[in-house]
Write a protein that holds these residues in place. Sequence first.
Motif, PDB file in Angstrom:
ATOM      1  N   VAL A 155       0.828  -1.203   0.000  1.00 27.49           N
ATOM      2  CA  VAL A 155       0.000   0.000   0.000  1.00 27.49           C
ATOM      3  C   VAL A 155       0.865   1.257   0.000  1.00 27.49           C
ATOM      4  O   VAL A 155       0.547   2.237  -0.680  1.00 27.49           O
ATOM      5  N   ALA A 156       1.962   1.238   0.742  1.00 23.76           N
ATOM      6  CA  ALA A 156       2.829   2.416   0.785  1.00 23.76           C
ATOM      7  C   ALA A 156       3.351   2.788  -0.599  1.00 23.76           C
ATOM      8  O   ALA A 156       3.389   3.959  -0.975  1.00 23.76           O
ATOM      9  N   VAL A 157       3.737   1.775  -1.377  1.00 27.15           N
ATOM     10  CA  VAL A 157       4.252   2.049  -2.722  1.00 27.15           C
ATOM     11  C   VAL A 157       3.121   2.487  -3.646  1.00 27.15           C
ATOM     12  O   VAL A 157       3.269   3.441  -4.428  1.00 27.15           O
ATOM     13  N   ALA A 158       1.971   1.821  -3.568  1.00 21.02           N
ATOM     14  CA  ALA A 158       0.827   2.224  -4.394  1.00 21.02           C
ATOM     15  C   ALA A 158       0.362   3.628  -4.046  1.00 21.02           C
ATOM     16  O   ALA A 158      -0.024   4.412  -4.920  1.00 21.02           O
ATOM     17  N   GLN A 159       0.385   3.971  -2.761  1.00 18.16           N
ATOM     18  CA  GLN A 159      -0.036   5.301  -2.325  1.00 18.16           C
ATOM     19  C   GLN A 159       0.896   6.370  -2.891  1.00 18.16           C
ATOM     20  O   GLN A 159       0.446   7.435  -3.330  1.00 18.16           O
ATOM     21  N   SER A 160       2.184   6.075  -2.908  1.00 10.04           N
ATOM     22  CA  SER A 160       3.140   7.017  -3.505  1.00 10.04           C
ATOM     23  C   SER A 160       2.850   7.211  -4.992  1.00 10.04           C
ATOM     24  O   SER A 160       2.873   8.333  -5.505  1.00 10.04           O
ATOM     25  N   ALA A 161       2.546   6.109  -5.687  1.00  5.40           N
ATOM     26  CA  ALA A 161       2.213   6.207  -7.109  1.00  5.40           C
ATOM     27  C   ALA A 161       0.934   7.005  -7.318  1.00  5.40           C
ATOM     28  O   ALA A 161       0.838   7.809  -8.256  1.00  5.40           O
ATOM     29  N   ALA A 162      -0.047   6.802  -6.448  1.00  4.55           N
ATOM     30  CA  ALA A 162      -1.305   7.545  -6.568  1.00  4.55           C
ATOM     31  C   ALA A 162      -1.046   9.050  -6.482  1.00  4.55           C
ATOM     32  O   ALA A 162      -1.647   9.836  -7.227  1.00  4.55           O
ATOM     33  N   ARG A 163      -0.179   9.455  -5.573  1.00  5.42           N
ATOM     34  CA  ARG A 163       0.159  10.879  -5.449  1.00  5.42           C
ATOM     35  C   ARG A 163       0.790  11.389  -6.738  1.00  5.42           C
ATOM     36  O   ARG A 163       0.456  12.466  -7.226  1.00  5.42           O
ATOM     37  N   ARG A 164       1.725  10.616  -7.275  1.00  4.45           N
ATOM     38  CA  ARG A 164       2.403  11.027  -8.509  1.00  4.45           C
ATOM     39  C   ARG A 164       1.401  11.195  -9.668  1.00  4.45           C
ATOM     40  O   ARG A 164       1.581  12.036 -10.533  1.00  4.45           O
ATOM     41  N   LEU A 165       0.351  10.368  -9.643  1.00  7.77           N
ATOM     42  CA  LEU A 165      -0.624  10.363 -10.737  1.00  7.77           C
ATOM     43  C   LEU A 165      -1.836  11.252 -10.471  1.00  7.77           C
ATOM     44  O   LEU A 165      -2.769  11.278 -11.248  1.00  7.77           O
ATOM     45  N   GLY A 166      -1.825  11.972  -9.351  1.00  7.15           N
ATOM     46  CA  GLY A 166      -2.899  12.912  -9.056  1.00  7.15           C
ATOM     47  C   GLY A 166      -4.199  12.280  -8.609  1.00  7.15           C
ATOM     48  O   GLY A 166      -5.268  12.874  -8.754  1.00  7.15           O
ATOM     49  N   LEU A 167      -4.124  11.064  -8.037  1.00  7.46           N
ATOM     50  CA  LEU A 167      -5.325  10.375  -7.561  1.00  7.46           C
ATOM     51  C   LEU A 167      -5.491  10.662  -6.068  1.00  7.46           C
ATOM     52  O   LEU A 167      -4.611  10.341  -5.268  1.00  7.46           O
ATOM     53  N   SER A 168      -6.611  11.242  -5.690  1.00  5.67           N
ATOM     54  CA  SER A 168      -6.781  11.742  -4.326  1.00  5.67           C
ATOM     55  C   SER A 168      -7.371  10.728  -3.358  1.00  5.67           C
ATOM     56  O   SER A 168      -7.270  10.886  -2.135  1.00  5.67           O
ATOM     57  N   THR A 169      -7.998   9.675  -3.871  1.00  7.86           N
ATOM     58  CA  THR A 169      -8.620   8.654  -3.030  1.00  7.86           C
ATOM     59  C   THR A 169      -7.983   7.304  -3.344  1.00  7.86           C
ATOM     60  O   THR A 169      -7.801   6.967  -4.514  1.00  7.86           O
ATOM     61  N   ILE A 170      -7.625   6.546  -2.302  1.00  6.81           N
ATOM     62  CA  ILE A 170      -7.107   5.206  -2.560  1.00  6.81           C
ATOM     63  C   ILE A 170      -8.186   4.194  -2.191  1.00  6.81           C
ATOM     64  O   ILE A 170      -8.939   4.374  -1.238  1.00  6.81           O
ATOM     65  N   ALA A 171      -8.267   3.147  -2.991  1.00  6.00           N
ATOM     66  CA  ALA A 171      -9.329   2.151  -2.853  1.00  6.00           C
ATOM     67  C   ALA A 171      -8.736   0.768  -3.049  1.00  6.00           C
ATOM     68  O   ALA A 171      -7.583   0.617  -3.481  1.00  6.00           O
ATOM     69  N   CYS A 172      -9.531  -0.252  -2.740  1.00  5.25           N
ATOM     70  CA  CYS A 172      -9.042  -1.620  -2.937  1.00  5.25           C
ATOM     71  C   CYS A 172     -10.183  -2.619  -2.864  1.00  5.25           C
ATOM     72  O   CYS A 172     -11.252  -2.346  -2.311  1.00  5.25           O
ATOM     73  N   ALA A 173      -9.911  -3.796  -3.425  1.00  7.75           N
ATOM     74  CA  ALA A 173     -10.690  -5.005  -3.150  1.00  7.75           C
ATOM     75  C   ALA A 173      -9.847  -5.815  -2.186  1.00  7.75           C
ATOM     76  O   ALA A 173      -8.641  -5.960  -2.386  1.00  7.75           O
ATOM     77  N   SER A 174     -10.450  -6.347  -1.125  1.00  7.98           N
ATOM     78  CA  SER A 174      -9.615  -6.947  -0.090  1.00  7.98           C
ATOM     79  C   SER A 174     -10.244  -8.169   0.557  1.00  7.98           C
ATOM     80  O   SER A 174     -11.465  -8.264   0.698  1.00  7.98           O
ATOM     81  N   THR A 175      -9.358  -9.093   1.009  1.00  3.93           N
ATOM     82  CA  THR A 175      -9.768 -10.200   1.864  1.00  3.93           C
ATOM     83  C   THR A 175      -9.516  -9.878   3.332  1.00  3.93           C
ATOM     84  O   THR A 175      -9.636 -10.753   4.183  1.00  3.93           O
ATOM     85  N   GLY A 176      -9.142  -8.640   3.642  1.00  6.23           N
ATOM     86  CA  GLY A 176      -9.034  -8.240   5.043  1.00  6.23           C
ATOM     87  C   GLY A 176      -7.808  -7.442   5.405  1.00  6.23           C
ATOM     88  O   GLY A 176      -7.898  -6.294   5.856  1.00  6.23           O
ATOM     89  N   ASN A 177      -6.621  -8.010   5.224  1.00  3.84           N
ATOM     90  CA  ASN A 177      -5.405  -7.301   5.599  1.00  3.84           C
ATOM     91  C   ASN A 177      -5.190  -6.048   4.761  1.00  3.84           C
ATOM     92  O   ASN A 177      -4.769  -5.005   5.274  1.00  3.84           O
ATOM     93  N   LEU A 178      -5.465  -6.145   3.471  1.00  2.00           N
ATOM     94  CA  LEU A 178      -5.314  -4.979   2.608  1.00  2.00           C
ATOM     95  C   LEU A 178      -6.320  -3.895   2.982  1.00  2.00           C
ATOM     96  O   LEU A 178      -6.020  -2.700   2.913  1.00  2.00           O
TER      97      LEU A 178
END
Length: 424
Positions: free
Chosen positions: A128-151
């Motif tokens: 998530v930390a790496v994906a969150q950094s990428a989201a910032r670079r790409l101008g995405l303000s909300t992070i989302a996911c499909a998850s089995t729990g830990n994610l």
Amino acid sequence: MTAIDTETTPVRTAPDFGPATHLTCRECGAQYELGAAYACVECFGPLEVAYTFTGVTRASIEAGPESIWRYSGLLPVAAYAKDEPNLAPGRTKLVRADNLAATLGMTAPLWVKDDSGNPTHSFKDRVVAVAQSAARRLGLSTIACASTGNLANAVAAAAARAGQGSVVVIPSNLEAGKTITTATYGGTLLAVKGNYDDVNRLCGELIGNPLTESWGFVNVNLRPYYAEGSKTMGYEIAEQLGWRTPEQVVIPVASGSLLTKVDKAWRELTSLGLIEAADYRVFGAQATGCSPVSQAYAEGQEVVRPVKPDTIAKSLAIGNPADGPYALDVVRRTGGAIADVTDTEIVAAIRLLAEQEGIFAETAGGVTLATFQKLLATGGADRNAETVLLNTGDGLKTLDAVADVVGPTATINPSVDEVSQALQ
């Protein structure tokens, strides 16, 4: 998504992605500019991040922060990503498990890489930390996911730390501990009447919808960056072992991405001269109630057939694993194997690890140890080879798995005599 002319040098079109240069298809090799994309438009194969590494040394890594950001030079993140608000996961313990090794009859060192020490108590904080950094670079303000729990936990907590919005989509039958924790972090939590594959399909359908144009689904349209976070577990194991790889590693398999990325990490370190080339065997571990990759391995298949999950190991309950075929490639190339174990064996292994080493693993960790026991018993794994077992989460998240088989030794009145009777 814009394709790149392979006859020319790829050009970055998204800023501040460190050594990352472009996305490439794992099937046909087509190349694309960095962006929020996860599937090749030519063959629909999965995309992954490609790099040009420069200036990465053992010294530069060791001088870095006590988190995954010490490996920034090997990840698709800006060098200053560590200074952005985030949970700074990583640098979890590599525990030498001598008691367990003796019980298993091993003559070589046995280690447990215990990722329950991460901020939300699972390895998902890394990705998530790496994906969150990428989201910032790409101008995405909300992070989302499909998850089995830990994610779900990791996304909700990371968004809270960074002051972002989050949307987490889960199956409605998840363990209560994971659901309650995710809800406590805030954000939007959607429980879907269905299994993980239903949830993942829904999230895929939401991509491109006007409702979600500012969302980054960490394990969907940000998946190439997200998956790279798993490499940090491989980097850490090598560094903690004194810049070398173990002879064997056992990794739980859900989507299969963690297994493939630990292998990728060790191949990268070798190619950069940061560790010496050495043979190692990669083993995958699944629960019998959701074992499509194990079944394909046993049958000698290249294709992984989807299954309907039915296991207490809900964090591994992905019936249609995206990286299944690539996990098969890794274990076969390295001389490893993939096996599966029953729910009863999982519970017994959770208790064994706790009793022998004081590590309370969630069900996925029970799958890892139980599978290793099975491989030792059948001769698939070597008792005389140094081995690392991956525990990817905290047993406090999956208390239901052991609730019916553990409890007080005795219930007594506050009396010395009754203590004595209980001890007898």
